[in-house]
Every structure is written in structure tokens, then in C-alpha cells.
Design a protein around this motif. Structure first.
Motif, PDB file in Angstrom:
ATOM      1  N   ALA A 168       0.853  -1.188   0.000  1.00 48.26           N
ATOM      2  CA  ALA A 168       0.000   0.000   0.000  1.00 48.26           C
ATOM      3  C   ALA A 168       0.890   1.238   0.000  1.00 48.26           C
ATOM      4  O   ALA A 168       2.004   1.216   0.524  1.00 48.26           O
ATOM      5  N   CYS A 169       0.384   2.304  -0.566  1.00 46.92           N
ATOM      6  CA  CYS A 169       1.140   3.552  -0.569  1.00 46.92           C
ATOM      7  C   CYS A 169       1.229   4.080   0.873  1.00 46.92           C
ATOM      8  O   CYS A 169       0.441   3.707   1.737  1.00 46.92           O
ATOM      9  N   ILE A 211       5.245 -15.879  -3.619  1.00 49.15           N
ATOM     10  CA  ILE A 211       4.657 -14.781  -2.856  1.00 49.15           C
ATOM     11  C   ILE A 211       3.512 -14.210  -3.683  1.00 49.15           C
ATOM     12  O   ILE A 211       3.688 -13.882  -4.860  1.00 49.15           O
ATOM     13  N   ILE A 212       2.356 -14.091  -3.073  1.00 50.99           N
ATOM     14  CA  ILE A 212       1.237 -13.427  -3.735  1.00 50.99           C
ATOM     15  C   ILE A 212       1.271 -11.971  -3.292  1.00 50.99           C
ATOM     16  O   ILE A 212       1.128 -11.676  -2.109  1.00 50.99           O
ATOM     17  N   ASP A 213       1.512 -11.075  -4.246  1.00 54.07           N
ATOM     18  CA  ASP A 213       1.532  -9.639  -3.952  1.00 54.07           C
ATOM     19  C   ASP A 213       0.146  -9.059  -4.171  1.00 54.07           C
ATOM     20  O   ASP A 213      -0.483  -9.296  -5.207  1.00 54.07           O
ATOM     21  N   VAL A 214      -0.317  -8.311  -3.188  1.00 51.22           N
ATOM     22  CA  VAL A 214      -1.635  -7.695  -3.251  1.00 51.22           C
ATOM     23  C   VAL A 214      -1.454  -6.178  -3.220  1.00 51.22           C
ATOM     24  O   VAL A 214      -0.817  -5.655  -2.313  1.00 51.22           O
ATOM     25  N   GLN A 256      -8.699  -1.072  -5.859  1.00 50.84           N
ATOM     26  CA  GLN A 256      -9.781  -1.963  -5.424  1.00 50.84           C
ATOM     27  C   GLN A 256      -9.963  -3.137  -6.366  1.00 50.84           C
ATOM     28  O   GLN A 256     -10.177  -4.260  -5.922  1.00 50.84           O
ATOM     29  N   ARG A 257      -9.873  -2.918  -7.663  1.00 44.68           N
ATOM     30  CA  ARG A 257     -10.027  -4.026  -8.617  1.00 44.68           C
ATOM     31  C   ARG A 257      -8.900  -5.037  -8.456  1.00 44.68           C
ATOM     32  O   ARG A 257      -9.138  -6.237  -8.423  1.00 44.68           O
ATOM     33  N   ALA A 258      -7.671  -4.554  -8.340  1.00 46.40           N
ATOM     34  CA  ALA A 258      -6.524  -5.452  -8.146  1.00 46.40           C
ATOM     35  C   ALA A 258      -6.670  -6.212  -6.830  1.00 46.40           C
ATOM     36  O   ALA A 258      -6.320  -7.397  -6.748  1.00 46.40           O
ATOM     37  N   LEU A 259      -7.177  -5.551  -5.814  1.00 48.90           N
ATOM     38  CA  LEU A 259      -7.381  -6.186  -4.515  1.00 48.90           C
ATOM     39  C   LEU A 259      -8.395  -7.321  -4.628  1.00 48.90           C
ATOM     40  O   LEU A 259      -8.178  -8.419  -4.117  1.00 48.90           O
ATOM     41  N   THR A 260      -9.484  -7.089  -5.329  1.00 47.43           N
ATOM     42  CA  THR A 260     -10.506  -8.117  -5.528  1.00 47.43           C
ATOM     43  C   THR A 260      -9.936  -9.301  -6.304  1.00 47.43           C
ATOM     44  O   THR A 260     -10.164 -10.464  -5.943  1.00 47.43           O
ATOM     45  N   LEU A 261      -9.174  -9.025  -7.363  1.00 46.07           N
ATOM     46  CA  LEU A 261      -8.558 -10.096  -8.150  1.00 46.07           C
ATOM     47  C   LEU A 261      -7.563 -10.891  -7.305  1.00 46.07           C
ATOM     48  O   LEU A 261      -7.480 -12.113  -7.411  1.00 46.07           O
ATOM     49  N   ALA A 262      -6.814 -10.206  -6.457  1.00 46.23           N
ATOM     50  CA  ALA A 262      -5.836 -10.880  -5.598  1.00 46.23           C
ATOM     51  C   ALA A 262      -6.535 -11.803  -4.594  1.00 46.23           C
ATOM     52  O   ALA A 262      -6.051 -12.905  -4.328  1.00 46.23           O
TER      53      ALA A 262
END
Length: 163
Positions: A71-72, A122-125, A130-136
């Protein structure tokens, strides 16, 4: 000194929970487990180089999946601020400073780099999108279920007879 007591208590409780879960047939998720503990120790030591980190990783149990949430800085500050506001006065006394908690993200990235070099996936989230988070989340679910079905927990997944 307080952080040492707090972190040592955390690691002891985590180790106990990990040992107890070893015989479980259930899918268990440990939030901020041993990778986070190694990262926080490195933050506080301020002298942990790659060799020290690699050595520490030799001593921790290996999880089936490691998920790293990125996260930033602004999002991290907002989340940490919300979390701190929900704590009691006594809990806030034992919290580390904001600078150490922000520094931990960099150390976690170094630790995950070492794990990747060892062949760990490693799965990077990306928590900023929000879209990337849902896909992760979907990817994590698929990976956990695939490992579960492949037999990492064979007693828990028995084929259903088709009589």
C-alpha cells in the motif's frame, strides 16, 4: 524495551498457535505470522542485513502461501491512524512509532525477496487499487483451495465415492 517484551510475547503465542495447528485438517490463515515477526525484528535491530534476514528465515516454519500486501504510504498512515484510535490508552503506550511501522513495509519487501529467491511463491496484493485487490483475493482463494485439494491436507480432503 517495551517493544521487545511485546514482540517476544507475540512470537511465543504465534509459535504455540502454529504448533497446535499442525495437526489440524482445516484451512488455517495466520495474519502477520512469522514473516512479519522476522521483519519487525529486523526493523528494531536496525543492523539486519541480507545474511541476518536469511539466517532468521532458516529458523521459522514454512507456510504454504505467503501474501504480501502493498500500500502507498498515505494509505498505510490512514490505516495505522484508524487502528490506533480504536486502541485503549494502555494499548497505545505499547505501540511502536509511526516511522518504525512505515519502515517495516520496506523490510517486508526485502524478506519477501529472500523468500522468492528460495523458490517460495509470494502473492503480492496491491491495496491501492480496489479491482486489483478483488482479483488478488480470488487468486489467494484459488491457490489455497488448489493446495488443499492437491493433498497438503490429505486427511481433510477425501474423494467422494461414486457408487
Amino acid at each position: 524495551m517495551i517493544w521487545r517484551i511485546r514482540l517476544s510475547q507475540y512470537v511465543l503465542r504465534l509459535a504455540r498457535a502454529w504448533r497446535q495447528s499442525a495437526t489440524s485438517e482445516e484451512i488455517l490463515i495466520f495474519d502477520e505470522a512469522f514473516v512479519q515477526a522476522v521483519s519487525m525484528l529486523a526493523c528494531f535491530s536496525e543492523t539486519a542485513d541480507e545474511t541476518c534476514l536469511a539466517h532468521a528465515l532458516d529458523f521459522i516454519p514454512e507456510s504454504d502461501v505467503v501474501v504480501r500486501i502493498d500500500a502507498c504510504e498515505q494509505l498505510l498512515i490512514e490505516r495505522l491512524d484508524r487502528r490506533q484510535k480504536s486502541h485503549t490508552f494502555a494499548e497505545r503506550l505499547f505501540e511502536t512509532g509511526l516511522d518504525k511501522r512505515l519502515q517495516s513495509a520496506t523490510v517486508v519487501a526485502r524478506v519477501c525477496g529472500l523468500l522468492t529467491a528460495r523458490g517460495r511463491w509470494i502473492i503480492d496484493v496491491d491495496a491501492n487499487n480496489q479491482r486489483a485487490l478483488t482479483l488478488a483475493i480470488d487468486e489467494i482463494e484459488e491457490e489455497i483451495l488448489a493446495r488443499y485439494k492437491r493433498g497438503l491436507h490429505p486427511a481433510a480432503y477425501q474423494p467422494i465415492p461414486l457408487d
